[in-house]
Design a protein around this motif. Structure first.
Motif, short mmCIF file in Angstrom:
data_model
loop_
_atom_site.label_atom_id
_atom_site.label_comp_id
_atom_site.label_asym_id
_atom_site.label_seq_id
_atom_site.Cartn_x
_atom_site.Cartn_y
_atom_site.Cartn_z
N ASP A 12 0.81 -1.23 0.00
CA ASP A 12 0.00 0.00 0.00
C ASP A 12 0.84 1.27 0.00
O ASP A 12 0.34 2.36 -0.18
CB ASP A 12 -0.89 0.07 1.25
N ASP A 13 2.12 1.11 0.27
CA ASP A 13 2.98 2.27 0.40
C ASP A 13 3.61 2.55 -0.97
O ASP A 13 4.58 1.94 -1.37
CB ASP A 13 4.07 1.94 1.45
N VAL A 14 3.01 3.48 -1.72
CA VAL A 14 3.47 3.72 -3.09
C VAL A 14 4.48 4.86 -3.11
O VAL A 14 4.20 5.97 -2.67
CB VAL A 14 2.28 4.02 -4.01
N ALA A 15 5.67 4.58 -3.60
CA ALA A 15 6.72 5.59 -3.65
C ALA A 15 6.83 6.14 -5.07
O ALA A 15 6.23 5.62 -6.00
CB ALA A 15 8.03 4.97 -3.21
N ALA A 16 7.62 7.18 -5.21
CA ALA A 16 7.83 7.76 -6.54
C ALA A 16 9.00 7.07 -7.21
O ALA A 16 9.89 6.54 -6.56
CB ALA A 16 8.12 9.24 -6.39
N LEU A 17 9.00 7.07 -8.54
CA LEU A 17 10.18 6.62 -9.27
C LEU A 17 11.31 7.61 -8.98
O LEU A 17 11.06 8.82 -8.90
CB LEU A 17 9.91 6.65 -10.77
N VAL A 31 3.77 2.00 -10.65
CA VAL A 31 4.64 0.96 -11.23
C VAL A 31 5.82 0.62 -10.31
O VAL A 31 6.41 -0.46 -10.40
CB VAL A 31 5.17 1.46 -12.61
N VAL A 32 6.16 1.55 -9.40
CA VAL A 32 7.35 1.36 -8.56
C VAL A 32 7.27 0.01 -7.83
O VAL A 32 6.25 -0.33 -7.24
CB VAL A 32 7.48 2.50 -7.54
N GLY A 33 8.34 -0.73 -7.90
CA GLY A 33 8.38 -2.02 -7.22
C GLY A 33 7.90 -3.17 -8.08
O GLY A 33 8.03 -4.34 -7.70
N ALA A 34 7.35 -2.86 -9.28
CA ALA A 34 6.83 -3.94 -10.13
C ALA A 34 7.98 -4.73 -10.75
O ALA A 34 8.97 -4.17 -11.21
CB ALA A 34 5.94 -3.36 -11.23
#
Ligand code: GAL
Length: 679
Positions: free
Chosen positions: A9-14, A393-396
């Motif tokens: 759930d923790d979405v970071a920026a590229l 998309v980060v972490g994908a």
């Protein structure tokens, strides 16, 4: 990895940023720098990469004040720092005091100071000074709030991988004694019965320096392995200091997965970093965009499909090619996003502000000489906004393709050694030709190190897989027996790990699997270009192939030349799988020559393009997945607009970047769309 989400759930920026060299500029410029960084959406910069001389002006004297101020300023502006250990380029006082740290070439010349990276990877003196600096950096900044990662040295081995000095000789002996255990084993492995080369004492062994004739090939191959390992050892030594001071801060170093960088076996290095970083610069020539995609794809393979960090590339021209053309409109974003498509979770450049002086003053940057009022900076700001939309998309990870190309540093090194059937063979070029054929057919493929697990792949292409130890041959044979479809080429399966020929006829290690036998390899002269029965012209190599097993089908034969009537491409049916042999360079007349054969193999394996017909070749598709979310990246490789009709393929998607209207993605010339695809 900095920027990566810690939970679903923790979405970071590229990550978005550059190498930042504030020490090249007066203090007042720094304020403009951070203001412009904020305007562009910069999240991270690499600092202090070439700062040793400034940080340690003399032995025992330190000057950290300016770096403290730069770190604080960046932090106050919300920008993270990938902090270099600053060991890349020793200061003039060090090389004056200790000229014995300078590298020595194969021909005995010293690489003098005045440029950069003038140090021997195996110098104990250099190591001592470098670790003292790392200790000082780590001690001072381990708890700085701006610190997001440590950046060991810089591009280890870029200029100093091949060092033939006395330090290298001593370290080579130690490495060899660990590898072989005894001189008898070394003599056997190196085949020293040949040309009276038998060693009776370890001290007799040298690096393969300029010699009267071709140096021993196994000695050459081992020296390449050793040279890669020596730099890895330096990486580990710096990492140990960093870990001691800051156990939770990730450590990386920027790899150079690129066509012209051969010295470092990055597949072996991947386990030594907390996340993989790569530098890439577009290769000149018609296959440049393919090479970019290939390198990004291989970097993902090295990272095991996990996200990685694009540490450096260029906004526009470089300064080190014979002619340095600026990028054309759209290429800055397309090139950067192609890396993201292949798993990069950060897009960083060399460098933030174009230098006014020094050897790289004509190299592009995020802020060019023209300043912020420039097309380059406007394109940078636009890209920053685009990356902002890609946070989901980060972490994908990359989604496993059904086909793979194997890439192998041992084979790269060994296949291009001297005293071979042809000195024209280029390992990387052959691999790239197969990759270009996949792009032309619009079929996704993973480029992976040869040691990778092949489960889940239906087709594996192993171009010039030259060094084949018995266990690799057995692994590939078992995979084929399980239903895999293997393709390999001329000069594959020829030698074992010691560079000793497999006997009984070529391609020794794969003879039974392929069901063919070659008595004598037959390279072609430059002006020989035989035709195949389907009209393709080939070059470089034309193995006289004998079929020696049942179930071998001839897919293409020579129509003329010395081998007229003989097989050029064969396929051996093995259980539900197959093994295809290509005894020539299909890409000699251009990469399209490969596509016809590849299509046959893919059809046989039931592997198809996921793109609509009209988009194949023009558009590259890559897929990343994160939890239940699937992202498609569509990269328009052409200079004309292309429509991709997804509705026709039964794909439903919403756009994060670009637009989907009535199920059609309209890609502008060199445009990129990123879609979230519903299953
Ligand atoms: C890299 C290097 C950078 C810069 C860049 C120029 O090799 O790490 O410092 O020199 O190339 O393209």
């Amino acid at each position: 990895m900095p920027g990566a989400p810690r939970s679903a759930d923790d979405v970071a920026a590229l990550g978005f940023g550059a190498d930042y060299n504030p020490e090249q500029w007066p203090r007042e410029v720094w304020d403009e720098d951070v203001a412009l960084m904020r305007e562009a959406g910069v999240t991270v910069v690499s600092l202090a990469i070439f700062s040793w001389a400034r940080l340690q002006p003399a032995p025992g004297e330190w000057d950290f004040g300016w770096l403290d101020e730069a770190m604080d300023l960046l932090h106050a502006n919300g920008i993270g720092v990938d902090l270099a250990t600053a060991t890349a380029s020793p200061p003039p006082w060090l090389t004056r005091l200790h000229p014995e740290v300078l590298p020595v070439t194969r021909t005995g010349e010293t690489l003098w100071p005045g440029a950069r990276q003038q140090w021997r990877p195996t110098s104990p003196v250099f190591r001592r000074y470098a670790l003292e600096l790392v200790e000082a950096m780590a001690g001072r900044y381990a708890d700085h709030p701006a610190l997001v990662a440590w950046h060991v040295n810089n591009e280890l081995g870029c200029h100093n991988v091949w060092d033939y000095s006395d330090d290298a000789a001593a370290a080579f002996r130690t490495w060899l004694s660990e590898r072989y255990g005894s001189l008898d084993a070394l003599n056997a492995a190196w085949g020293t019965a040949f040309w009276s080369q038998r060693y009776g004492d370890w001290e007799e062994i040298l690096p393969p320096r300029l010699a009267a004739a071709h140096p021993n090939p196994t000695q050459q191959l081992d020296f390449k392995r050793f040279s890669s390992d020596a730099l890895r050892d330096h990486l580990r030594a710096e990492r140990a200091v960093l870990r001691r001071h800051a156990p939770t801060v990730p450590v990386t170093t920027n790899f150079m997965v690129m066509a012209h960088t051969t010295g470092m076996d990055y597949a072996a290095w991947a386990g030594d970093v907390d996340f993989v970083s790569n530098d890439h610069y577009v290769h000149p020539g018609p296959q440049g965009p393919d090479e970019l995609s290939f390198s990004a794809n291989l970097t993902s393979g090295i990272a095991g499909g996990e996200p990685w960090f694009l540490m450096e590339h260029s906004t526009s021209a470089v300064n080190w090619q014979p002619v340095n053309r600026p990028k054309r409109a759209g290429e800055l974003a397309r090139d950067s996003l192609t890396h993201v498509a292949h798993g990069a979770d950060a897009v960083c450049y060399f460098q933030w502000r174009q230098s006014a002086a020094g050897a790289e003053k004509y190299h592009s940057a995020m802020v060019p000489h023209a300043g912020a009022d420039s097309d380059v900076f406007r394109a940078v700001v636009d890209l920053g906004r685009t990356l902002g939309r890609l946070a989901p998309v980060v972490g994908a990870r990359r989604e496993h393709a059904r086909a793979a190309i194997l890439f192998d540093w041992d084979s790269w090194w060994a296949s291009e050694l001297d005293s071979h059937p042809s000195d024209r063979l280029r390992y990387h070029r052959e691999a790239l030709d197969w990759y270009s054929a996949f792009l032309a057919l619009g079929v996704r493929v993973d480029v992976v190190p040869a040691a990778s697990d092949l489960a889940g792949y239906d087709v594996v292409v192993a171009p010039v897989l030259h060094v084949v130890p018995a266990d690799l041959a057995a692994r590939l044979a078992a995979w084929v027996a399980d239903g895999g479809h293997l393709v390999t080429t001329y000069f594959s399966g020829i030698v074992d790990e010691h560079d000793h020929a497999w006997l009984g006829g070529y391609p020794g290690a794969f003879r039974d699997l392929l069901g063919v036998r070659v008595q004598e390899m037959a390279p072609l002269l430059d002006d020989e270009a035989p035709r195949l029965d389907d009209g393709r012209t080939v070059g470089l190599w034309a193995d006289p192939v004998d079929v020696v097993a049942g179930g071998v089908e001839v897919l293409s034969a020579y129509a003329d030349g010395e081998q007229a009537g003989r097989p050029a491409v064969t396929r051996h049916a093995v259980g539900h799988g197959s093994a295809t042999y290509v005894g020539t360079r299909l890409g000699a007349a251009g990469p399209d020559g490969v596509a016809a054969t590849l299509r046959t193999v893919l059809d046989g394996a039931g592997v198809r393009s996921e793109l609509p017909d009209r988009a194949r070749g023009a558009v590259e598709l890559t897929v990343r997945t994160r939890g239940a979310a699937t992202f498609w990246f569509l990269v328009n490789r052409t200079d004309a607009p292309v429509d991709v009709d997804l509705a026709g393929e039964g794909v439903r998607a919403e756009a994060l970047v670009g637009e989907v209207a009535d199920g059609v993605v309209a890609l502008s010339a060199r445009g990129v769309a990123v879609l979230r695809v519903a299953h």
